[in-house]
Design a protein around this motif. Structure first.
Motif, mmCIF file in Angstrom:
data_model
loop_
_atom_site.group_PDB
_atom_site.id
_atom_site.type_symbol
_atom_site.label_atom_id
_atom_site.label_comp_id
_atom_site.label_asym_id
_atom_site.label_seq_id
_atom_site.Cartn_x
_atom_site.Cartn_y
_atom_site.Cartn_z
ATOM 1 N N THR A 135 21.878 62.291 83.097
ATOM 2 C CA THR A 135 21.707 63.570 82.227
ATOM 3 C C THR A 135 20.488 63.876 82.009
ATOM 4 O O THR A 135 19.291 63.239 82.395
ATOM 5 N N PRO A 136 19.851 65.311 81.836
ATOM 6 C CA PRO A 136 18.717 65.538 81.935
ATOM 7 C C PRO A 136 17.686 65.185 80.880
ATOM 8 O O PRO A 136 16.597 64.734 80.919
ATOM 9 N N ASP A 137 18.222 64.648 79.821
ATOM 10 C CA ASP A 137 17.452 63.813 78.543
ATOM 11 C C ASP A 137 17.724 62.347 78.509
ATOM 12 O O ASP A 137 17.275 61.794 77.596
ATOM 13 N N PHE A 138 18.389 61.726 79.528
ATOM 14 C CA PHE A 138 18.742 60.456 79.559
ATOM 15 C C PHE A 138 19.503 59.836 78.165
ATOM 16 O O PHE A 138 19.194 58.832 77.911
ATOM 17 N N SER A 139 20.493 60.996 77.697
ATOM 18 C CA SER A 139 21.329 60.163 76.603
ATOM 19 C C SER A 139 22.728 60.634 76.915
ATOM 20 O O SER A 139 22.651 61.724 77.658
ATOM 21 N N PRO A 140 23.614 60.155 76.261
ATOM 22 C CA PRO A 140 24.983 60.444 76.876
ATOM 23 C C PRO A 140 25.433 61.664 76.363
ATOM 24 O O PRO A 140 24.887 62.287 75.460
ATOM 25 N N ILE A 141 26.676 61.963 76.988
ATOM 26 C CA ILE A 141 27.430 63.131 76.291
ATOM 27 C C ILE A 141 28.606 62.485 75.670
ATOM 28 O O ILE A 141 29.911 62.027 76.463
ATOM 29 N N MET A 142 29.013 62.833 74.349
ATOM 30 C CA MET A 142 30.367 62.315 73.843
ATOM 31 C C MET A 142 30.973 63.323 72.830
ATOM 32 O O MET A 142 30.283 64.046 72.411
ATOM 33 N N GLY A 143 32.274 63.314 73.084
ATOM 34 C CA GLY A 143 33.145 64.316 72.216
ATOM 35 C C GLY A 143 33.887 65.291 72.676
ATOM 36 O O GLY A 143 34.320 64.934 74.055
ATOM 37 N N GLY A 144 34.219 66.318 72.230
ATOM 38 C CA GLY A 144 35.304 67.374 72.879
ATOM 39 C C GLY A 144 34.449 68.308 73.790
ATOM 40 O O GLY A 144 33.337 68.127 74.020
ATOM 41 N N THR A 145 34.986 69.212 74.228
ATOM 42 C CA THR A 145 34.739 69.957 75.454
ATOM 43 C C THR A 145 34.817 71.386 75.344
ATOM 44 O O THR A 145 34.286 72.002 76.190
ATOM 45 N N GLY A 146 35.584 71.802 74.399
ATOM 46 C CA GLY A 146 35.926 73.273 74.373
ATOM 47 C C GLY A 146 37.143 73.407 74.963
ATOM 48 O O GLY A 146 37.935 74.021 74.996
ATOM 49 N N VAL A 147 37.973 72.444 75.728
ATOM 50 C CA VAL A 147 39.207 72.659 76.408
ATOM 51 C C VAL A 147 39.922 71.430 75.309
ATOM 52 O O VAL A 147 39.596 70.417 75.203
ATOM 53 N N ASP A 148 40.733 71.988 74.588
ATOM 54 C CA ASP A 148 41.497 71.099 73.448
ATOM 55 C C ASP A 148 42.141 70.046 74.208
ATOM 56 O O ASP A 148 43.020 70.062 75.005
#
Ligand SMILES: Cc1cc2nc3c(=O)[nH]c(=O)nc-3n(C[C@H](O)[C@H](O)[C@H](O)COP(=O)(O)OP(=O)(O)OC[C@H]3O[C@@H](n4cnc5c(N)ncnc54)[C@H](O)[C@@H]3O)c2cc1C
Length: 457
Positions: free
Chosen positions: A384-397
């Motif tokens: 990722t651009p900030d070297f941190s993960p992405i976790m959680g929902g996405t806007g698609v239920d």
């Protein structure tokens, strides 16, 4: 601000209604809905007594996890049987009673980064959010062997990040202060103390990259990556979670903004919840649900030497030289570096990597010049651009992500599994992952960890 984890949680929560009632004996409640909890299978405990008993009886050990026919519907489908997918499946079952779960992998269990990791564990990150998050994982790792009844060989070694110039020293001091404020044991130490901890390091001032100091993090260490993957798989299987290897997700059905199911090379599956845990392949799987992720995939290589007598009792990292080294309990030296310079899905080893690695390792520890490399390998990293993960929902239920693990995600398996399971079960974003949502990129709230995650893993 929209909470993406909760986005439409009320709607997707109908997953529980799809429960098949497989082996159902005990009702449980999760996300406000009734679901079913099958009686856990009781495999024999791994213990000295069981070992002796099996040795004497000559009986086979039961398989750690079972094969199943692929079902046509599940409450939750997890894509990717690496440490993240398996941990999420385990905590869904163990903490929330959600057991009608399938973990699908196009390859074999642990065949992605989780079986290629050099398995360094630490929590000495740069941001308070990062330090808190990874430290919870360390806490879970400390008791994981007992929790899973599986020897995961966690070995606390101490972790040293070397500073070869003034700006690195400044970053190490910064990290040490952030760590201390979060209650994490880290301090800046000088060359004499470094030499005491790692006698084979060349700390003389007339080297090309003299060692000026180091960030010392005593709780850091290494673990047996396969054992972690297998331990989670076995424990999830005990609760009735199904693991399907050789099952590739080829499409995700979304209608009216909600997940309806997945398509696979072995048939279609109806499900209201899909969790994407596919690391290096995560953008491809997200695209199936119409979700774009700010992630690029890069190969990362590592190598291991022939075994020698134990002499290296700490993990040593040099960000400037793009190299790190630890010694396994068997005596092999495990080396790693930063990612290859070009985005790619290739998992081939390269001579350039081996040459660069050897040069830098010998600069740090000249005594290793006669060591022979046994093998090298490569895996895919989702940067990722900030070297941190992405976790959680996405806007698609009903479509969740647990991705962006780059070169540092193995250590996060337990905490992200625990948090994603809670997110799915309750429809609420746990505080510990609140900063790591996909929405941060649109809102400019990046969690910059480059100074602590680029090489250190
Ligand atoms: C060489 C190397 C060294 C590393 N060292 C460290 C370290 O020391 N410490 C650390 O913390 N981290 C380290 N990492 C990073 C860490 O290994 C990864 O971040 C982590 O293992 C990712 O785990 P995961 O479960 O998210 O994904 P993975 O383990 O990569 O699993 C993803 C799975 O998804 C499957 N998949 C993909 N597409 C599909 C599809 N369409 N359908 C079904 N299945 C699919 C793949 O087959 C794969 O098994 C290292 C990585 C590498 C490559």
């Amino acid at each position: 601000m929209q909470d993406l984890c909760c986005a439409g949680a009320g709607e997707h929560a109908h997953w529980a209604a799809a429960a098949t009632g497989r082996n159902a004996v005990e009702p449980a409640r999760a996300n406000g809905r009734r679901t079913t909890r099958p009686a856990p299978r009781r495999p024999p405990r791994y213990s000295a007594l069981a070992l002796v008993r099996h040795g004497l009886s000559g009986k086979e050990w039961p398989r750690a996890w079972r094969d199943h026919p692929l079902g046509t519907s599940y409450d939750v489908v997890i894509v990717g049987a690496g440490v993240h997918g398996l941990a999420a499946a385990y905590y869904l079952a163990a903490n929330h009673g959600i057991t009608n779960v399938a973990v699908l992998d196009k390859s074999y269990l642990g065949g992605g980064g989780s079986g290629r990791s050099t398995a360094i564990l630490r929590s000495n990150y740069l941001t308070p959010e990062g330090v808190r998050f990874y430290d919870r994982s360390m806490e879970l790792y400390r008791t994981l062997a007992a929790d899973l009844d599986y020897n995961v060989m966690f070995s606390r070694r101490g972790h040293l990040t070397l500073a070869h110039n003034d700006s690195s020293l400044r970053t190490m001091r910064w990290r040490a202060e952030v760590n201390k404020l979060q209650g994490v044991d880290s301090e800046l130490i000088g060359p004499a103390e470094i030499k005491r901890l790692v006698p084979y390091l060349d700390i003389s001032p007339d080297t090309r990259y003299p060692i000026l100091g180091a960030l010392y993090h005593p709780p850091g260490g290494i673990i047996r990556h396969d054992a972690v993957n297998w331990g989670y798989a076995r424990a999830a299987d005990v609760y009735g979670v199904q693991i399907h290897q050789g099952t590739e997700v080829t499409g995700i059905d979304v209608a009216d903004g909600r997940v309806r199911g997945v398509r696979t090379n072995r048939g279609d599956i109806a499900t209201p919840v899909v969790l994407n845990c596919t690391a290096g392949w995560s953008t491809l799987v997200a695209a199936m649900a119409g979700v774009r992720l700010p992630i690029q995939t890069f190969p990362l290589q590592a190598a291991v030497t022939e075994p020698v007598r134990p002499f290296l009792h700490s993990v040593v990292v040099s960000g400037t030289l793009h190299v790190y080294v630890s010694q396994t309990d068997r005596g092999e030296l495990v080396f790693g570096a930063s990612v290859d310079p070009f985005a790619s899905y290739s998992t081939r080893g390269s001579l350039e990597f081996a040459e660069g690695l050897a040069t830098h390792v010998i600069e740090l520890m000249p005594a290793l010049s006669k060591m022979r490399l046994l093998r090298q390998w490569s895996g895919l990293c989702d940067m990722t651009p900030d070297f941190s993960p992405i976790m959680g929902g996405t806007g698609v239920d009903g479509f969740y992500v647990d991705v962006g693990w780059g070169t540092y995600g193995f250590k996060a398996g337990p905490v992200s599994g625990e948090a994603m399971a809670e997110c799915i079960a309750t429809g609420r974003t746990p505080e510990i992952i609140a900063s790591f949502g996909l929405d941060r990129f649109g809102e400019g709230r990046l969690v910059g960890e480059k100074g602590a995650a680029a090489v250190g893993h």
